[in-house]
Design an enzyme around this catalytic site. Structure first.
Site, PDB file in Angstrom:
ATOM      1  N   LYS A  21       0.802  -1.227   0.000  1.00  0.00           N
ATOM      2  CA  LYS A  21       0.000   0.000   0.000  1.00  0.00           C
ATOM      3  C   LYS A  21       0.837   1.280   0.000  1.00  0.00           C
ATOM      4  O   LYS A  21       0.397   2.311  -0.473  1.00  0.00           O
ATOM      5  CB  LYS A  21      -0.962  -0.020   1.174  1.00  0.00           C
ATOM      6  N   GLU A  31      -9.739   6.928   3.437  1.00  0.00           N
ATOM      7  CA  GLU A  31     -10.615   5.991   4.124  1.00  0.00           C
ATOM      8  C   GLU A  31      -9.785   4.800   4.552  1.00  0.00           C
ATOM      9  O   GLU A  31      -8.745   4.531   3.955  1.00  0.00           O
ATOM     10  CB  GLU A  31     -11.713   5.519   3.160  1.00  0.00           C
ATOM     11  N   SER A  34       1.568  -9.798  -0.677  1.00  0.00           N
ATOM     12  CA  SER A  34       1.212  -8.378  -0.567  1.00  0.00           C
ATOM     13  C   SER A  34       1.583  -7.745   0.765  1.00  0.00           C
ATOM     14  O   SER A  34       1.795  -6.542   0.844  1.00  0.00           O
ATOM     15  CB  SER A  34      -0.279  -8.198  -0.841  1.00  0.00           C
TER      16      SER A  34
HETATM   17  C1  LIG Z   1      -5.179  -3.919   1.738  1.00  0.00           C
HETATM   18  C2  LIG Z   1      -4.462  -5.162   1.498  1.00  0.00           C
HETATM   19  C3  LIG Z   1      -4.846  -6.047   0.476  1.00  0.00           C
HETATM   20  C4  LIG Z   1      -6.062  -5.825  -0.384  1.00  0.00           C
HETATM   21  O1  LIG Z   1      -6.021  -4.707  -1.204  1.00  0.00           O
HETATM   22  P1  LIG Z   1      -5.822  -4.807  -2.783  1.00  0.00           P
HETATM   23  O2  LIG Z   1      -6.171  -3.447  -3.266  1.00  0.00           O
HETATM   24  O3  LIG Z   1      -6.724  -5.871  -3.292  1.00  0.00           O
HETATM   25  O4  LIG Z   1      -4.402  -5.146  -3.006  1.00  0.00           O
HETATM   26  C5  LIG Z   1      -4.092  -7.179   0.271  1.00  0.00           C
HETATM   27  N1  LIG Z   1      -3.027  -7.469   1.041  1.00  0.00           N
HETATM   28  C6  LIG Z   1      -2.626  -6.651   2.031  1.00  0.00           C
HETATM   29  C7  LIG Z   1      -1.444  -7.043   2.852  1.00  0.00           C
HETATM   30  C8  LIG Z   1      -3.331  -5.483   2.302  1.00  0.00           C
HETATM   31  O5  LIG Z   1      -2.937  -4.690   3.301  1.00  0.00           O
END
Ligand SMILES: *Cc1c(COP(=O)(O)O)cnc(C)c1O
Length: 394
Positions: A84, A106, A376
């Site tokens: 993010k 948000e 992620s």
């Molecule tokens: C917020 C988040 C997601 C989901 O958001 P996407 O916009 O689908 O990437 C996925 N993995 C992590 C670690 C997050 O913090």
């Protein structure tokens, strides 16, 4: 394709009062994305502040166990522990170039709130975060982090008191304070230019991955797997491979307790509730009942819980360029444990959904085949939730 659309998906479904703000943003983004000074400054932040490029790690033990080559793109190692920050830094810098002094955002699970507050602190901008009161109660550590980072957290007690309502409040604030305020949206959602802009700032993930896998293996992977909440980490890694038809792109939604149970966040997989609709300014797949009332999502990973999915994913799915599936809470927990045990990496529960599907896909692969999983985020934030589900006292 019409500007701002991915075939019939996307668009700008906002009130007249918000139209000038959205247009001002689009103009600024188009200018900055090709501006050398802007890009140098952003690249410097990504490298020396956020820690990019993130590594592409080969999983030796897991690969042996599963019978094909598994690589992880390590977004968990980026500053604040997830992908993010890529988007937050890009947009916060854009806000600065636009002369805005105040950022609003948000947040649901609090991860985007933390990333936005971090980028605002780094760039010296004021920051206010909208968050549902239920989420504030559930995500106390992230609320405290945001406050430490000098952001103001505005509780939202309307509607279901979660993410959807927080976005409504942020849009309301933006409408009232367009002149001074920049709305830093957290995923490939919302009205144009957000889905395109967030994809642009996240596409660094795929660009790096492509170089790294070619350097490591001399060929592209057979499959790339990413979890899909709004869809930004998935689009971020997919984009660099869209033209490589031999690379399968797979998005994994949160299947919660199972689609039959009705407690999930799987907009594509649920053929009863997941239908074409408009939410927060964009046309896409939205979970809704037969009267068009937005359906609230439930899964083990708060970061995947959103009633709609980014419009570009709806388009990629129609084109059959990407395939979408889901993992249940149970499958996610098993993957969460397995990656921790076999590789010494505790994944975010969101990311564990992608790992869960990799475990299934590996069964169909040969020894030399390659799967890349977009990891992620890191799982430190999730240990108490995981312990609760695993029935462990901590
Ligand atoms: C917020 C988040 C997601 C989901 O958001 P996407 O916009 O689908 O990437 C996925 N993995 C992590 C670690 C997050 O913090």
């Amino acid at each position: 394709m019409k500007k701002g659309y991915f075939d019939k998906y996307g668009g700008v479904y906002v009130s007249e009062t918000l139209m000038p703000a959205v247009q001002e943003l689009e103009k600024a983004f188009n200018k900055c994305k090709n501006d050398k000074k802007f890009n140098n400054e952003l690249n410097n932040l990504l490298k020396n502040y956020a820690g990019r490029p993130t590594p592409l790690s080969f999983c030796e033990r897991l690969s042996k166990k599963l019978g094909c080559k598994i690589y992880l793109k390590r977004e968990d190692l980026a500053h604040t522990g997830a992908h993010k920050i890529n988007n937050a830094l890009g947009q916060a810098l854009l806000a600065k170039y636009m002369g805005k002094k105040r950022i609003i955002a948000e947040t649901g699970a609090g991860q985007h709130g933390v990333a936005a507050a971090t980028a605002a602190a780094k760039l010296g901008l004021e920051c206010e975060i909208y968050m549902g009161t239920i989420d504030i109660e559930r995500q106390k550590p992230n609320v405290f982090r945001m406050k430490l980072l000098s952001a103001k957290v505005n509780p939202v007690s309307s509607g279901g008191r979660t993410l959807k309502d927080a976005i409504n409040e942020a849009l309301r604030d933006w409408t009232a304070n367009v002149k001074t305020t920049y709305y830093l949206l957290g995923s490939v959602l919302g009205p144009h230019p957000y889905p395109e802009m967030v994809a642009h700032f996240q596409s660094i993930i795929g660009k790096e991955t492509r170089k790294q896998i070619l350097a490591a293996e001399g060929k592209l992977p057979n499959a790339i797997i990413a979890c899909v909440g709004g869809g930004s980490n998935a689009i971020g890694i997919f984009r660099a491979f869209l033209k490589d038809k031999d690379v399968d792109l797979i998005g994994v939604e949160a299947g919660g307790l199972g689609i039959e149970s009705g407690k999930h966040a799987a907009r594509f997989a649920d053929q009863k509730l997941g239908r074409l609709g408009i939410l927060h300014g964009t046309m896409t797949y939205v979970l809704q009942d037969k009267f068009g009332q937005i359906y609230n999502t439930h899964s083990i990973s708060a970061g995947l819980d959103y009633s709609a999915v980014g419009p570009e994913h709806s388009h990629l799915r129609d084109l059959k360029r990407a395939a979408y599936t889901f993992a249940t809470d149970k499958e996610c927990l098993e993957a969460f444990k397995l990656l921790s045990e076999e590789e010494g990496i505790i994944p975010a529960l969101e990311s564990a959904h992608a790992v869960a599907y990799a475990l299934k896909l590996a069964k169909k692969m040969n020894k030399e085949d390659i799967i890349v999983i977009n990891l992620s985020g890191r799982g430190d934030k999730d240990i108490f939730e995981a312990a609760r589900h695993l029935g462990v006292k901590v």
